[in-house]
Design an enzyme around this catalytic site. Structure first.
Site, PDB file in Angstrom:
ATOM      1  N   TYR A 156      11.942  51.097 108.485  1.00 47.99           N
ATOM      2  CA  TYR A 156      10.525  51.474 108.389  1.00 47.99           C
ATOM      3  C   TYR A 156       9.866  51.652 109.746  1.00 47.99           C
ATOM      4  CZ  TYR A 156       8.978  51.671 103.561  1.00 47.99           C
ATOM      5  OH  TYR A 156       8.735  52.054 102.280  1.00 47.99           O
ATOM      6  N   LYS A 223      22.807  41.509 106.194  1.00 48.03           N
ATOM      7  CA  LYS A 223      24.144  42.100 106.342  1.00 48.03           C
ATOM      8  C   LYS A 223      24.673  41.646 107.715  1.00 48.03           C
ATOM      9  CE  LYS A 223      27.333  44.939 104.919  1.00 48.03           C
ATOM     10  NZ  LYS A 223      28.253  44.559 103.851  1.00 48.03           N
ATOM     11  N   ASP A 277      25.443  42.809 100.011  1.00 49.28           N
ATOM     12  CA  ASP A 277      26.244  43.411  98.934  1.00 49.28           C
ATOM     13  C   ASP A 277      26.566  42.371  97.856  1.00 49.28           C
ATOM     14  OD1 ASP A 277      27.469  42.515 101.244  1.00 49.28           O
ATOM     15  OD2 ASP A 277      29.310  43.643 100.959  1.00 49.28           O
ATOM     16  N   ASP A 301      14.386  47.170  99.994  1.00 51.51           N
ATOM     17  CA  ASP A 301      14.054  48.380  99.248  1.00 51.51           C
ATOM     18  C   ASP A 301      15.017  48.526  98.068  1.00 51.51           C
ATOM     19  OD1 ASP A 301      12.711  50.668  98.741  1.00 51.51           O
ATOM     20  OD2 ASP A 301      13.652  51.867 100.294  1.00 51.51           O
TER      21      ASP A 301
END
Ligand code: NAP
Length: 412
Positions: A156, A223, A277, A301
């Site tokens: 963003y 992540k 994930d 998101d």
């Protein structure tokens, strides 16, 4: 505050922010705009429900109509006029409809601009099950998450240059020369910043929410196995906030097992982390182990839409963008232009967004009544096309659905 083309209502009072708390009168002035596409359908429908709920608790919202998107362009020659931003600044809490953003070229997302200009640094989305709503999973009643997604950084931040541009080529050259990093010449370049400051204020807000609402855990999703100094740092800074600022309230998952044999001590919040994930399967397979969830922008998101899908999808999902003493409330869905003006789409997301706004300003009773009335309506089989597709029932339009919700609300 000076306004160019709109005028705040004369009755009604301002919401104030003092010593870190909102002071809300019984008749707050709340700016709103319908936005683009189906915003014209869902926002007026939601306002009917909100007015009925406010009346039930002896209060009244004094709405202040402002403009953004196509409407604003017609009136001001500008998609996001200063009047609108000033109204939100002055009155602190606002309700919005969706705004259209072109993919690829065109102007920068107005939604992103609103969040950045007003420093609404947390995108807060509660995801919970409403009885009667069809779901693709066996136990949707186990879904009860509140997602805090960072709103100003990561993708963003919007820092990117197209393939072949002077900037991209210069950066590729610089990285090769200074750091020995090889990037193909025909690459577009984007930069993903994640700072300690922005991470900590987001996680702080999530933990505070967990404490104030008696929640059991806060999960940091990242992540960090691949991007250690952005995503991995998000996790580390998150744990630091928990330990340094909320040590009396929080324990880590390791401590839960090492010190407490896996039994959460009464009143403590367990802070844990998951790789992004894995988190997507965890919310499906171990749904009830997740509660408050804090994430950087892009993970957030994806996860918020995936989570929304578990309990009825975009037509149902409410959202908000929150800063310090300021909040703009909006549904998760976009402007769905193909359905614009057809009195067809589901206004539930916008209605529940209003319920979330009421909760934010301390009108919890009204907020609960709205949720209950929506549940009653859907359980009685009165639904819009999206829900009808999955469960049948009596298919009604946007307006008629909202009218049924108002009727149920008045019966409570
Ligand atoms: P979208 O407008 O959310 O619509 C995608 C699909 O979701 C619709 O075709 C419809 O699915 C379903 N849907 C959305 N809202 C619904 C509602 N109220 N009731 C029932 N079903 C609903 O997403 P998009 O088509 O990707 O985006 C359209 C525009 O909105 C883009 O310009 C995008 O940038 C913008 N956008 C704005 C915001 C925002 O203002 N915060 C958020 C997201 C997107 P079916 O056709 O399968 O029934």
């Amino acid at each position: 505050m000076q306004y160019e083309k709109v005028k705040p209502p004369e009755n009604g009072e301002k919401i104030r922010y003092e010593n870190g708390k909102l002071i809300v009168p019984d008749n707050p002035i709340i700016p709103y705009f319908e936005g683009d596409g189906i915003g014209k359908d869902v926002v007026p429908a939601a306002i009917k429900v909100l007015d009925a709920a406010a009346e039930k608790i002896g209060k009244e919202v004094v709405w202040f109509k402002v403009y953004a998107g196509e409407d604003a362009y017609k009136l001001y020659g500008n998609y996001l006029p200063e009047d609108t931003l000033n109204a939100i600044r002055e009155f602190r809490v606002a309700l919005k409809g969706p705004l259209t953003t072109p993919v690829g070229g065109g102007f920068r997302s107005l939604n992103v601009t609103i969040r950045q200009v007003l420093d609404l640094y947390a995108n807060v989305r509660p995801v919970y099950y409403l009885k009667g709503v069809p779901s693709p999973i066996k136990h949707p009643e186990k879904v009860n998450f509140v997602i805090f997604r960072e709103n100003t950084e990561d993708v963003y931040a919007g820092i990117e240059w197209p393939r072949g541009s002077e900037e991209a080529l210069k950066l590729i050259k610089f990285l090769r020369k200074e750091f020995g990093v090889t990037i193909r010449e025909d690459s577009g370049i984007g930069i993903k910043p994640i700072s300690e400051f922005a991470t900590k204020r987001l996680v702080r807000m999530a933990i505070k929410y967990a404490i104030e609402n008696g929640r059991e855990s806060v999960t940091l999703v990242h992540k960090g196995n691949i991007m250690k100094y952005t995503e991995g740092a998000f996790r580390d800074w998150g744990y630091e906030v928990a330990k340094q600022e909320f040590g009396d309230y929080c324990i880590t998952e390791n401590e839960l097992w090492d010190k407490y044999g896996g039994e959460r001590p009464e009143g403590k919040i367990v802070v844990k982390d998951r790789i992004a994930d894995n988190m997507f399967q965890q919310i499906l397979t171990r749904t009830d182990e997740y509660d408050v969830i804090a994430l950087p922008n892009l993970n957030g998101d994806y996860l918020s839409d995936a989570a929304a899908a578990l309990v009825g999808g975009l037509g149902i999902a409410p959202g908000s963008n929150i800063g310090d003493g300021i909040g703009v409330f909006e549904p998760v869905h976009g402007s769905a232009p193909k359905y614009a003006g057809q009195n067809k789409v589901n206004p539930t997301a916008e209605i529940l967004t209003g319920a979330l706004m009421f909760e934010y300003i301390g009108w919890k009773g009204a907020s609960e009544m709205i949720k209950r009335a929506v549940e009653m309506t859907i359980s009685s089989g009165i639904v819009t096309y999206d829900i009808h597709r999955h469960m049948g029932g009596t298919k009604v339009g946007t307006r008629e659905f909202a009218e049924a919700v108002v009727e149920n609300l008045q019966s409570l």
